[in-house]
Design a protein around this motif. Structure first.
Motif, PDB file in Angstrom:
ATOM      1  N   LEU A  19       5.134  32.073  73.354  1.00 16.69           N
ATOM      2  CA  LEU A  19       3.986  31.616  74.147  1.00 16.69           C
ATOM      3  C   LEU A  19       2.890  31.047  73.259  1.00 16.69           C
ATOM      4  CD1 LEU A  19       3.599  34.371  76.871  1.00 16.69           C
ATOM      5  CD2 LEU A  19       3.940  31.951  77.243  1.00 16.69           C
ATOM      6  N   VAL A  20       2.641  31.714  72.149  1.00 14.46           N
ATOM      7  CA  VAL A  20       1.605  31.235  71.225  1.00 14.46           C
ATOM      8  C   VAL A  20       2.010  29.888  70.623  1.00 14.46           C
ATOM      9  CG1 VAL A  20       0.411  31.751  69.067  1.00 14.46           C
ATOM     10  CG2 VAL A  20       0.807  33.564  70.739  1.00 14.46           C
ATOM     11  N   ALA A  23       1.834  27.191  73.385  1.00 15.40           N
ATOM     12  CA  ALA A  23       0.466  26.800  73.740  1.00 15.40           C
ATOM     13  C   ALA A  23      -0.126  25.880  72.677  1.00 15.40           C
ATOM     14  CB  ALA A  23      -0.401  28.035  73.914  1.00 15.40           C
ATOM     15  N   ARG A  24       0.255  26.120  71.439  1.00 17.01           N
ATOM     16  CA  ARG A  24      -0.239  25.258  70.364  1.00 17.01           C
ATOM     17  C   ARG A  24       0.379  23.862  70.426  1.00 17.01           C
ATOM     18  NH1 ARG A  24       0.660  27.802  64.804  1.00 17.01           N
ATOM     19  NH2 ARG A  24       2.765  27.160  65.277  1.00 17.01           N
ATOM     20  N   LEU A  26       1.483  22.345  73.201  1.00 17.57           N
ATOM     21  CA  LEU A  26       1.496  21.870  74.587  1.00 17.57           C
ATOM     22  C   LEU A  26       1.130  20.394  74.702  1.00 17.57           C
ATOM     23  CD1 LEU A  26       1.718  22.627  77.610  1.00 17.57           C
ATOM     24  CD2 LEU A  26      -0.710  23.133  77.539  1.00 17.57           C
ATOM     25  N   ARG A  50       5.616  21.454  80.779  1.00 19.57           N
ATOM     26  CA  ARG A  50       5.439  22.430  79.694  1.00 19.57           C
ATOM     27  C   ARG A  50       4.502  23.553  80.127  1.00 19.57           C
ATOM     28  NH1 ARG A  50       4.557  18.670  74.318  1.00 19.57           N
ATOM     29  NH2 ARG A  50       6.711  17.939  74.150  1.00 19.57           N
ATOM     30  N   GLY A  51       3.422  23.191  80.795  1.00 18.56           N
ATOM     31  CA  GLY A  51       2.483  24.203  81.285  1.00 18.56           C
ATOM     32  C   GLY A  51       3.122  25.121  82.320  1.00 18.56           C
ATOM     33  N   LEU A  54       5.318  27.552  80.452  1.00 22.43           N
ATOM     34  CA  LEU A  54       4.490  28.559  79.789  1.00 22.43           C
ATOM     35  C   LEU A  54       3.966  29.599  80.777  1.00 22.43           C
ATOM     36  CD1 LEU A  54       2.462  26.431  77.228  1.00 22.43           C
ATOM     37  CD2 LEU A  54       4.187  28.148  76.725  1.00 22.43           C
ATOM     38  N   ALA A  58       4.877  33.566  80.750  1.00 27.31           N
ATOM     39  CA  ALA A  58       3.800  34.557  80.720  1.00 27.31           C
ATOM     40  C   ALA A  58       3.937  35.538  81.887  1.00 27.31           C
ATOM     41  CB  ALA A  58       2.443  33.858  80.780  1.00 27.31           C
TER      42      ALA A  58
END
Length: 117
Positions: A19-20, A23-24, A26, A50-51, A54, A58
């Motif tokens: 996830l980290v 998010a970087r 994205l 992509r969002g 994610l 999550a």
């Protein structure tokens, strides 16, 4: 009890770091030209998908963690669907890492040989 804690540890080891990384990465897209309308539409679609992935990872991670820790504390049998969610969580996090979670490789610098000069 050990199986429940292993599932919780599995979520903390792979999907949470994915996830980290996701998010970087994205909003990164190599070769994106903001002046081209076709590029803009595809960029918005890619970022939206992509969002969505994610958010799904999550949500699955939270459900699996809460279920496994709650079942371990109370001492009840873990439902079979939690294992399915765990497998889906790991597979989606693998998708994140392979597709947009890793950094682009830099081109390898060639060594300058003094003999070539």
């Amino acid at each position: 009890m050990l199986g429940k804690l292993l599932v919780a540890a599995g979520v903390l080891v792979f999907p949470v770091p994915a996830l980290v990384l996701g998010a970087r990465g994205l909003l990164e897209r190599p070769g994106y030209d903001p002046d081209e309308p076709a590029d803009r539409a595809s960029y918005v679609l890619v970022v939206a998908l992509r969002g969505l992935v994610l958010l799904l990872v999550a949500a699955l991670s939270v459900v699996v963690l809460v279920s496994t820790i709650g079942a371990a504390v109370v001492g009840v049998v873990l439902h079979g669907m939690v294992y399915v969610f765990f497998a889906l969580d790991v597979l989606l996090s693998l998708l994140i890492v392979v597709s947009f979670g890793r950094r682009a490789r830099r081109p390898v610098r060639r060594r300058a040989s003094p003999a070539a000069r």
